[in-house]
Scaffold this motif. Structure first.
Motif, PDB file in Angstrom:
ATOM      1  N   PHE A  75      28.651 -34.973  -3.602  1.00  0.00           N
ATOM      2  CA  PHE A  75      29.631 -34.630  -3.140  1.00  0.00           C
ATOM      3  C   PHE A  75      30.727 -34.154  -3.683  1.00  0.00           C
ATOM      4  CE2 PHE A  75      33.061 -32.483   0.468  1.00  0.00           C
ATOM      5  CZ  PHE A  75      32.171 -31.160   0.560  1.00  0.00           C
ATOM      6  N   LEU A  76      31.997 -35.321  -3.863  1.00  0.00           N
ATOM      7  CA  LEU A  76      32.722 -35.477  -4.662  1.00  0.00           C
ATOM      8  C   LEU A  76      32.203 -35.448  -6.057  1.00  0.00           C
ATOM      9  CD1 LEU A  76      33.838 -38.889  -3.161  1.00  0.00           C
ATOM     10  CD2 LEU A  76      34.611 -36.903  -3.096  1.00  0.00           C
ATOM     11  N   ARG A  77      31.206 -35.261  -6.697  1.00  0.00           N
ATOM     12  CA  ARG A  77      31.277 -34.753  -8.319  1.00  0.00           C
ATOM     13  C   ARG A  77      30.830 -33.391  -8.357  1.00  0.00           C
ATOM     14  NH1 ARG A  77      27.112 -38.394  -8.132  1.00  0.00           N
ATOM     15  NH2 ARG A  77      27.823 -40.348  -8.896  1.00  0.00           N
ATOM     16  N   THR A  78      30.127 -32.733  -7.094  1.00  0.00           N
ATOM     17  CA  THR A  78      30.825 -31.258  -7.329  1.00  0.00           C
ATOM     18  C   THR A  78      32.041 -31.212  -7.077  1.00  0.00           C
ATOM     19  OG1 THR A  78      28.419 -31.175  -6.162  1.00  0.00           O
ATOM     20  CG2 THR A  78      29.499 -29.399  -5.468  1.00  0.00           C
ATOM     21  N   LEU A  79      32.629 -31.382  -5.949  1.00  0.00           N
ATOM     22  CA  LEU A  79      34.318 -31.131  -5.720  1.00  0.00           C
ATOM     23  C   LEU A  79      34.816 -31.423  -7.200  1.00  0.00           C
ATOM     24  CD1 LEU A  79      35.231 -31.870  -1.905  1.00  0.00           C
ATOM     25  CD2 LEU A  79      35.065 -29.565  -3.271  1.00  0.00           C
ATOM     26  N   TYR A  80      34.857 -32.446  -8.095  1.00  0.00           N
ATOM     27  CA  TYR A  80      35.756 -33.282  -8.926  1.00  0.00           C
ATOM     28  C   TYR A  80      35.564 -33.587  -9.431  1.00  0.00           C
ATOM     29  CZ  TYR A  80      38.519 -33.131  -4.700  1.00  0.00           C
ATOM     30  OH  TYR A  80      39.399 -33.244  -3.372  1.00  0.00           O
ATOM     31  N   GLY A  81      33.923 -33.916  -9.954  1.00  0.00           N
ATOM     32  CA  GLY A  81      33.533 -34.007 -11.762  1.00  0.00           C
ATOM     33  C   GLY A  81      33.349 -36.585 -11.399  1.00  0.00           C
ATOM     34  N   GLN A  82      34.007 -36.007 -10.415  1.00  0.00           N
ATOM     35  CA  GLN A  82      34.168 -37.719 -10.616  1.00  0.00           C
ATOM     36  C   GLN A  82      34.163 -38.351  -8.615  1.00  0.00           C
ATOM     37  OE1 GLN A  82      37.677 -39.662 -11.764  1.00  0.00           O
ATOM     38  NE2 GLN A  82      38.920 -37.898 -10.904  1.00  0.00           N
ATOM     39  N   GLN A 139      23.060 -45.122  14.689  1.00  0.00           N
ATOM     40  CA  GLN A 139      22.744 -44.496  13.410  1.00  0.00           C
ATOM     41  C   GLN A 139      24.042 -43.871  13.382  1.00  0.00           C
ATOM     42  OE1 GLN A 139      19.391 -42.111  13.509  1.00  0.00           O
ATOM     43  NE2 GLN A 139      18.387 -44.435  13.584  1.00  0.00           N
ATOM     44  N   ALA A 140      24.758 -43.234  14.144  1.00  0.00           N
ATOM     45  CA  ALA A 140      25.823 -42.187  14.058  1.00  0.00           C
ATOM     46  C   ALA A 140      27.094 -42.798  13.510  1.00  0.00           C
ATOM     47  CB  ALA A 140      26.566 -41.563  14.890  1.00  0.00           C
ATOM     48  N   GLY A 141      27.034 -44.079  14.171  1.00  0.00           N
ATOM     49  CA  GLY A 141      28.427 -45.354  14.117  1.00  0.00           C
ATOM     50  C   GLY A 141      28.190 -45.581  12.131  1.00  0.00           C
ATOM     51  N   TYR A 142      26.691 -45.982  11.911  1.00  0.00           N
ATOM     52  CA  TYR A 142      26.543 -47.139  10.828  1.00  0.00           C
ATOM     53  C   TYR A 142      26.643 -46.025   9.479  1.00  0.00           C
ATOM     54  CZ  TYR A 142      24.508 -49.977   7.090  1.00  0.00           C
ATOM     55  OH  TYR A 142      24.287 -51.365   6.366  1.00  0.00           O
ATOM     56  N   THR A 143      26.343 -44.877   9.837  1.00  0.00           N
ATOM     57  CA  THR A 143      26.731 -43.713   8.889  1.00  0.00           C
ATOM     58  C   THR A 143      28.522 -43.944   8.971  1.00  0.00           C
ATOM     59  OG1 THR A 143      26.599 -41.812  10.505  1.00  0.00           O
ATOM     60  CG2 THR A 143      24.387 -42.168   8.734  1.00  0.00           C
ATOM     61  N   CYS A 144      29.163 -43.548   9.679  1.00  0.00           N
ATOM     62  CA  CYS A 144      30.301 -43.626   9.235  1.00  0.00           C
ATOM     63  C   CYS A 144      31.589 -44.540   8.839  1.00  0.00           C
ATOM     64  CB  CYS A 144      31.219 -43.565  11.079  1.00  0.00           C
ATOM     65  SG  CYS A 144      32.788 -44.078  10.948  1.00  0.00           S
ATOM     66  N   GLY A 145      30.643 -45.383   9.016  1.00  0.00           N
ATOM     67  CA  GLY A 145      30.998 -46.730   7.625  1.00  0.00           C
ATOM     68  C   GLY A 145      31.029 -46.620   6.463  1.00  0.00           C
ATOM     69  N   ALA A 146      28.630 -46.076   6.160  1.00  0.00           N
ATOM     70  CA  ALA A 146      28.611 -45.824   5.099  1.00  0.00           C
ATOM     71  C   ALA A 146      28.822 -44.823   3.988  1.00  0.00           C
ATOM     72  CB  ALA A 146      27.301 -45.899   5.103  1.00  0.00           C
ATOM     73  N   PHE A 147      29.386 -43.560   4.933  1.00  0.00           N
ATOM     74  CA  PHE A 147      30.654 -42.487   4.037  1.00  0.00           C
ATOM     75  C   PHE A 147      32.086 -43.173   3.931  1.00  0.00           C
ATOM     76  CE2 PHE A 147      27.799 -39.931   7.096  1.00  0.00           C
ATOM     77  CZ  PHE A 147      26.784 -39.213   6.141  1.00  0.00           C
ATOM     78  N   LEU A 148      32.511 -43.178   4.754  1.00  0.00           N
ATOM     79  CA  LEU A 148      34.103 -44.023   4.217  1.00  0.00           C
ATOM     80  C   LEU A 148      33.361 -45.159   2.801  1.00  0.00           C
ATOM     81  CD1 LEU A 148      35.375 -43.551   7.709  1.00  0.00           C
ATOM     82  CD2 LEU A 148      35.671 -41.588   6.105  1.00  0.00           C
ATOM     83  N   ILE A 179      37.718 -40.792   0.260  1.00  0.00           N
ATOM     84  CA  ILE A 179      37.844 -40.171   0.354  1.00  0.00           C
ATOM     85  C   ILE A 179      38.845 -39.211   1.118  1.00  0.00           C
ATOM     86  CG2 ILE A 179      35.915 -40.104   2.512  1.00  0.00           C
ATOM     87  CD1 ILE A 179      34.741 -37.771   0.984  1.00  0.00           C
ATOM     88  N   GLN A 180      38.755 -37.819   0.397  1.00  0.00           N
ATOM     89  CA  GLN A 180      40.092 -37.120   1.568  1.00  0.00           C
ATOM     90  C   GLN A 180      40.064 -36.916   2.678  1.00  0.00           C
ATOM     91  OE1 GLN A 180      43.518 -36.981   0.067  1.00  0.00           O
ATOM     92  NE2 GLN A 180      42.304 -38.564  -1.725  1.00  0.00           N
ATOM     93  N   THR A 181      41.003 -36.737   3.481  1.00  0.00           N
ATOM     94  CA  THR A 181      40.128 -36.470   4.935  1.00  0.00           C
ATOM     95  C   THR A 181      40.202 -35.167   5.275  1.00  0.00           C
ATOM     96  OG1 THR A 181      41.658 -37.825   5.678  1.00  0.00           O
ATOM     97  CG2 THR A 181      41.005 -36.042   7.379  1.00  0.00           C
ATOM     98  N   ASN A 182      40.600 -33.799   3.844  1.00  0.00           N
ATOM     99  CA  ASN A 182      40.765 -32.939   4.100  1.00  0.00           C
ATOM    100  C   ASN A 182      38.953 -32.522   3.370  1.00  0.00           C
ATOM    101  OD1 ASN A 182      41.639 -29.946   4.126  1.00  0.00           O
ATOM    102  ND2 ASN A 182      42.302 -30.401   2.442  1.00  0.00           N
ATOM    103  N   ASP A 183      38.495 -33.279   2.751  1.00  0.00           N
ATOM    104  CA  ASP A 183      37.222 -33.166   2.091  1.00  0.00           C
ATOM    105  C   ASP A 183      36.478 -33.601   3.205  1.00  0.00           C
ATOM    106  OD1 ASP A 183      38.224 -32.415  -0.362  1.00  0.00           O
ATOM    107  OD2 ASP A 183      38.376 -34.304  -1.106  1.00  0.00           O
TER     108      ASP A 183
END
Lengths: 103, 223
Positions: free
Chosen positions: B33-40, B156-165, B45-49
């Motif tokens: 997702f970040l690569r799609t937005l910014y190429g890097q 699972q949601a709690g774990y993914t929260c940390g894994a996304f951020l 990660i910005q809260t907005n993103d």
């Protein structure tokens, strides 16, 4: 009578998302708070000023007359017809031709 | 991932993920997702993103919802709707607070976890599930990632929260950099005097609370 396909808020939200803009990005461009825009997108509030509708149309590249229609800022007989964008545009052009012909 | 019997009675079967599988999935999603937005890929990660990513997978995100009817501590919920993308609601009190940016970020990514990893289960149900609301209380959002014995959806949601951020590869890299700069070895001993320094470095780099950073470092066995 056709069902209106979208509400004002849904139309704004779906157009914004199709342009990959966040609610915050659009709110900044509109110079309003993200909370106010969120309320508009969820049909909890309607834009209080015509200038805001014009700005939304300009930034999102939408037809202002259709936004005015969705916002309920049209005469009663038009407002309650539940037209989708295509039907509205046709009706609008017919109305314009008629009024211009009378001039 | 393998399907196992759902002892909560919510579904006949439910997905069981190893932590490393969730780490891999979340890191792939966020980096793509970040690569799609910014190429890097750049953190934090910005809260907005994060809101953009939720809107990509959900039918609606209401960032200023009144959730008081679900209880005073409810700060986020995901509504699963048959044949539609889910809806995410975040408490207005959390979104307007001047102190809650980190909490908002963890709540958003927690709900993102429900949206990405759990929606398909509700869509596969032939009969309407008993509950289509997943209500997330503040107290559970960070702590739920530590204890898989609790409600599996919340874990699972709690774990993914940390894994996304804080994607695993990037936290590993930050930890190595920190330890190299301090002349110490990874993993740190829990009694190490450098423990708090590492937690603070990770919290700052990924824009999360120290509690969230501590849990993440711990589940990645870096401490």
């Amino acid at each position: 009578m056709p069902e209106r396909s979208v509400t004002f808020g849904e139309y704004i939200a779906s157009t914004r998302k199709s342009k990959s803009m966040s609610q915050k990005d659009l709110a900044i461009n509109l110079e309003i708070s993200p909370q106010y825009l969120n309320d508009i997108e969820h049909d909890k509030r309607t834009p209080s000023a015509p200038q805001l509708i014009d700005k939304l149309a300009s930034i999102l590249d939408l037809k202002p007359e259709y936004l005015y229609y969705l916002a309920g800022r049209m005469p009663e007989e038009v407002k309650n017809k539940k037209l989708d964008e295509k039907s509205f545009t046709q009706a609008w052009h017919a109305f314009r031709r008629e009024t211009e012909g009378k001039k | 991932m393998k399907m196992v019997r759902d002892l909560t009675g919510r579904f006949k079967e439910r997905p069981h993920y190893e932590a490393q599988e969730l780490d891999y999935e979340c890191e792939t999603i966020i980096c793509t997702f970040l690569r799609t937005l910014y190429g890097q890929v750049k953190f934090p990660i910005q809260t907005n993103d994060i809101t953009k990513l939720i809107e990509k997978h959900a039918s609606d995100l209401d960032l200023y919802a009144d959730l008081t009817e679900y209880g005073m501590k409810v700060e986020g919920l995901t509504k699963f709707i048959p044949k539609k993308k889910p809806q995410v609601c975040i408490s207005k009190d959390l979104s307007v607070s001047t102190w809650g940016e980190n909490r908002l970020r963890t709540t958003l990514t927690h709900e993102l976890g429900h949206v990405i990893f759990h929606n398909y289960l509700f869509q596969m149900e032939i009969e309407a599930p008993k509950s289509s609301l997943q209500i997330c209380k503040r107290d559970d959002i960070i702590t739920s990632s530590k204890s898989p014995g609790r409600d599996w959806m919340e874990w699972q949601a709690g774990y993914t929260c940390g894994a996304f951020l804080m994607p695993a590869t990037f936290v590993n890299g930050s930890t190595k950099n920190y330890c190299r700069s301090q002349g110490i070895q990874v993993p740190l001993k829990s009694s190490s005097s450098h423990k708090e320094g590492l937690i603070e470095a990770v919290a700052n780099e990924f824009q999360v609370s120290k509690d969230a950073a501590r849990v993440r470092i711990s589940v990645l066995n870096l401490l």
